[in-house]
Design a protein around this motif. Sequence first.
Motif, short mmCIF file in Angstrom:
data_model
loop_
_atom_site.label_atom_id
_atom_site.label_comp_id
_atom_site.label_asym_id
_atom_site.label_seq_id
_atom_site.Cartn_x
_atom_site.Cartn_y
_atom_site.Cartn_z
N ARG A 198 0.82 -1.19 0.00
CA ARG A 198 0.00 0.00 0.00
C ARG A 198 0.87 1.26 0.00
O ARG A 198 0.68 2.17 -0.79
CB ARG A 198 -0.84 -0.06 1.27
CG ARG A 198 -1.97 0.86 1.33
CD ARG A 198 -2.58 0.76 2.72
NE ARG A 198 -2.99 2.09 3.11
CZ ARG A 198 -4.24 2.53 2.98
NH1 ARG A 198 -5.18 1.73 2.55
NH2 ARG A 198 -4.55 3.75 3.32
N SER B 139 -5.45 3.16 -7.62
CA SER B 139 -5.45 2.02 -6.73
C SER B 139 -6.66 2.19 -5.81
O SER B 139 -7.53 3.00 -6.07
CB SER B 139 -4.16 2.00 -5.92
OG SER B 139 -4.05 3.17 -5.17
N LYS C 156 -4.74 -6.18 -10.85
CA LYS C 156 -5.13 -5.72 -9.51
C LYS C 156 -5.04 -6.86 -8.50
O LYS C 156 -4.74 -6.63 -7.33
CB LYS C 156 -6.57 -5.16 -9.55
CG LYS C 156 -6.69 -3.84 -10.25
CD LYS C 156 -6.14 -2.73 -9.40
CE LYS C 156 -5.42 -1.70 -10.25
NZ LYS C 156 -4.71 -0.70 -9.45
N SER D 186 3.76 -5.16 -6.64
CA SER D 186 3.38 -3.76 -6.81
C SER D 186 4.60 -2.88 -7.08
O SER D 186 4.52 -1.90 -7.82
CB SER D 186 2.61 -3.27 -5.60
OG SER D 186 3.40 -3.38 -4.46
N GLU E 259 -1.62 -7.05 -7.48
CA GLU E 259 -1.30 -5.90 -6.61
C GLU E 259 -1.95 -6.02 -5.24
O GLU E 259 -1.75 -5.16 -4.39
CB GLU E 259 -1.82 -4.60 -7.24
CG GLU E 259 -0.87 -3.91 -8.15
CD GLU E 259 -1.43 -2.56 -8.60
OE1 GLU E 259 -2.65 -2.36 -8.54
OE2 GLU E 259 -0.63 -1.73 -9.04
N ASP F 51 -5.20 -5.72 -4.49
CA ASP F 51 -6.13 -4.59 -4.37
C ASP F 51 -7.39 -5.01 -3.60
O ASP F 51 -8.14 -5.87 -4.06
CB ASP F 51 -6.50 -4.12 -5.78
CG ASP F 51 -7.38 -2.91 -5.79
OD1 ASP F 51 -6.90 -1.85 -6.22
OD2 ASP F 51 -8.56 -3.02 -5.38
N GLU G 65 2.84 1.62 -3.31
CA GLU G 65 2.06 2.16 -4.43
C GLU G 65 1.82 3.65 -4.22
O GLU G 65 1.86 4.44 -5.14
CB GLU G 65 0.74 1.41 -4.52
CG GLU G 65 0.22 1.22 -5.93
CD GLU G 65 -0.36 2.48 -6.55
OE1 GLU G 65 -0.17 2.64 -7.77
OE2 GLU G 65 -0.98 3.29 -5.83
N HIS H 102 -6.52 3.09 -2.54
CA HIS H 102 -5.99 3.59 -1.27
C HIS H 102 -6.73 4.76 -0.68
O HIS H 102 -6.56 5.08 0.48
CB HIS H 102 -4.50 3.95 -1.42
CG HIS H 102 -3.68 2.77 -1.73
ND1 HIS H 102 -2.43 2.84 -2.23
CD2 HIS H 102 -3.98 1.46 -1.65
CE1 HIS H 102 -1.98 1.62 -2.44
NE2 HIS H 102 -2.91 0.78 -2.10
#
Lengths: 88, 719
Positions: A34, B68, B213, B254, B216, B218, A37, B70
Motif C-alpha cells: 500500500r 489504486s 489488480k 506492486s 497488486e 487490491d 504504491e 488507497h
Amino acid sequence: MRKRSVQSTSGETTLSKAQPGITFEMIGLDGGERMSERISSMGLNNHARFQVIANSGHGPVGIRVGWTTLGIGRGMAAKIRVRKIEAD
Amino acid sequence: MKQTDASLTVAIAGNPNSGKTTIFNNLTGANQHVGNYPGVTVEKKEGWLDLDGRRLKLVDLPGTYSLSAHSIEEVVARNYIIEQKPDVVIDVVDASNIERNLYLTTQLLELDVPVVLALNMSDQAEKRGIITDHKLLSQLLGVASVPTVGNKKKGMQELLKAAIAVADNQDVYQPFTVNYGKEFEQELETLTQLVEQDNSVIGNCPPRWVALKLLEDDPEVIKKVGQQKTAAAIFAAADESRERLEALLGEAPSAVISDRRYGFISGACSEAVQFSGEKRHSVSDTIDLMLIHPSLGLPIFAFLMWMMFTLTFTLGKMPMEWIEWGVGVLAGFARSVLPEGLLSSLIVDGIIAGVGGVIVFLPNIVLLFLAIAILEDTGYMARAAFVMDRIMHRIGLHGKSFIPMLIGFGCTVPAYMGARIIEDRSDRLVTMHATGFMSCGARLPVYILVCGAFWPENAGNVVFSIYALGVLVAVGTIKLLRGTRFRGMSEPFIMELPPYRVPTVRSLVIHMWERSWMYIRKAGTIILAFSIIMWVLMTFPRLDSYSQDYHVLIDDATASYEVGNMSDTELDSLVTGYESAMAAESIRNSLMGRFGMLIEPAIEPLGFDWRMGVALISGFAAKEVVVSTMGTVYGVGEVDEESGSLRGRLAGDPLYSPLIAYAFLVFVLLYIPCMAAMAVFLRETGSFKELAFQIGYTTGLAWVMAFVVYQGGRLLGLD
C-alpha cells in the motif's frame, strides 16, 4: 537531465537521516504494498533521485523529486532506504 | 450506460493540482451542478455544454495520483470509469511535471477507456525548459493529446474537438499498455484467462486489469472477485503467481508494477520530451527554504494565521454596519406597514430579527473563506500541514488533520467536509471529533455580546482566551481518543507540496462563493425556519393578564410627560422598561420559558438560569441564534451583538456575574455544534454511533467544564 559521475561509495541510510541539500537515490522500502504504491504514484519510486530540501531531525522530511515537492512524515521516511549520490 | 450519439459523457481525470478543475470550469462555465457520488462523501461536480448540436455532459472526477484503492477518491474515480463507462476521459496532465502525471495515464489506459490527454500548463513547462512534441507523444502512448493552458483558456476548443473525435472512434491511435516483463506477463496472461471464464460480478472491468489488480493485492477488486463462484480458484492462482514473481524478481509485484510503469513513461518521454533545463530548482524551492524552515516555518505560519483573523474582522466591520442598518430599515418598514399584532411580531421579532442577526456575519464569513481560499490556491495550505506535522504528530495525528481544524475557525460545516483529505478512517474520525472545538465564526457574536457586557475594557483578551481554550480542548480530545476509542498510530503522512501559484481571481471567487452561498442558504432555510419556531415557542401560550397593568402604566407615564413632568429620555427609558418587563413575563409563560424552567435544575450548578438555558437550546439551530434569542428572552426586542440595551441588561442583572458569564462562554464554545454541522457530520461519517458520541461528548464536556469554571471560581471567591 545531466548527472555527474555516481559515487556509490557512501553507505546506505534511511530518508529520515538524509541531510538536506544532498542528492539521494531511493533503493528500497521497508513498507507494505500500500505504502509502496502510494509513494510511487506521487513520484517517488525505486531508483528515483531526489534532493532533500528540509530535514531538521524532527517532523516531516521535505524532498524534491523531479518537479514534485513532497512532505513525508518521519515514520514513513524511516522506512525508505536511500543512497547518497552527490553533494550539491 | 452508453449515451445516444447526440449526447456524450466526458469524464475529466488528473492529478491534484494539474489544473483539472480550471479546465472543467472553462468548459462548462456556469452550467455546473455540485453533488455527491452515491454512498460516499466525495464531491461530484457535473456540468454541461452544447457543441455543434450535441450536448456534452462533463464530470470532474476527484483528483488522484493513481487508481489504486488507497483513498476514497481513487475508488470513486475508477468506479465511475468502470461502471458509468464515459464516452471519453480527458486526462489532464501537468506538462511541467509530465512523468509523474503520466503515471495515472498508464492506469487509465489499462482500464480500456477512450482517453485524450490535455497537456496542461504547457506555458509553465516551456519556462522550465520542458518541450513536449505532443504528436510524437501521442504516437508513443497511443492516445490523442492537446497542449492547453487552462488558466489562460488556451486549447479548450481543440481539446473538445479531440475528445469528441475519440468518443466517435474517429481518432487514429491504438492505446499502448505497459509491458511488465516476460515472466510477469506470463503470470498475468494465465490469471487473465482465469478471470475471463467467469465475469458475473466483475463484468464491466477489463480482465487483464482485474488480473493485474489481483497481483497488486487490491482490496476492492478482491472483494468483488470474492463474490463470484470461481473466487477460490482465482485467489489460489493469484497467490501462487504472486509468490512465484516475488521469488523470481526479488520484489513485491506492486513495486515491479510501478517500476515498469515509470520505465514505460521515461521511455516515451526520452523520445517525445526535451528537458533542456539545467537544474530543477525553481522559485518554489527558494520560498520553501523559508516557509518550511525548521525554525522560521512555525513563526511565519503563526503570523499568517494572526493576519487572517485580524483582516477578517477589521475589514468586515464596515460592511457589517451596512447590513445592520439595512436590517433595521427593513424592520422599521415592516412595522410601519403591518398592523400591530401577531403578524407584525412574527415578521419583525421572529423572521427579520432572527435571519438578520445571522446575515450580519456574512462579511466575516466571506472574508474568512476568501483568506482560506487564498491559502489553498497559493499552495501554502500544504506547507502549513507540513509545518504543523511535527506538533500534530506528538498528539497522535498528522499535519493534514490541521487543515480541517483550521477551516473550523471559519465554519464547522466545511471543516467536516475538509476532513476528506485524511485517508485513514480513524484519523479522520478523531480529527472530526476535535474539529467542533475550534471556535467557529458563528460563536463569535455570542462572545462579543457577553464580553461587551462584562469586560468592556478587556473583551479582546477574554475572546482570545476562549479561542485558546477551544484549541486546548481539541488537543486534549485527540489525545484522549487516541488513547481510548481510536488506539494506535496515525497513518503515515505523505503530501505533495504543490508549486506556489498566484491564484486566479476567478478561482478565488468560485471558492469563496460556493462556501458563502452555503452560509446564506443556511440563513434562508434552517435559520429562517428556526426563527419562526422559536418565535412560536416564545409567544404561545399567550398571557392574558400581567402582574401589573403595563398598558395603564405606560399611559400614565405618557400623560405625565405631556404635562411636562418628564423629559424625553426619562419617558423613553420608562416605556422601554415596562415593555421589556411585559415581554419577559410573557416569555416566562410561553412554552419555551416553561421548558427553560424545567431544565433549570440541570444548569443551575453552572450558575445558569432558565433564560440562558433557552438561549443555549436555541443555539442548536445555529450558534448565532443564541444572541437573537437572548434579545427576545430579556425582552429587549430586536438585538445584535452590538446591541447596547441587551448588553446593559446583562451587565445590570443582579443574577449575573462575570464568573457566570465566563462559564456561559465556555459552554457556548464546547457544547454540541449546530444542527447543520451535525447533519454534515452524519453524512461524512455515515455512522449514528459516531454522531451520538459527538453529541454526548461535546455537551457533556461543556457541562463539566462550565461546572469547573463556575464552582471552582466560587471556591476561589471570584463570584
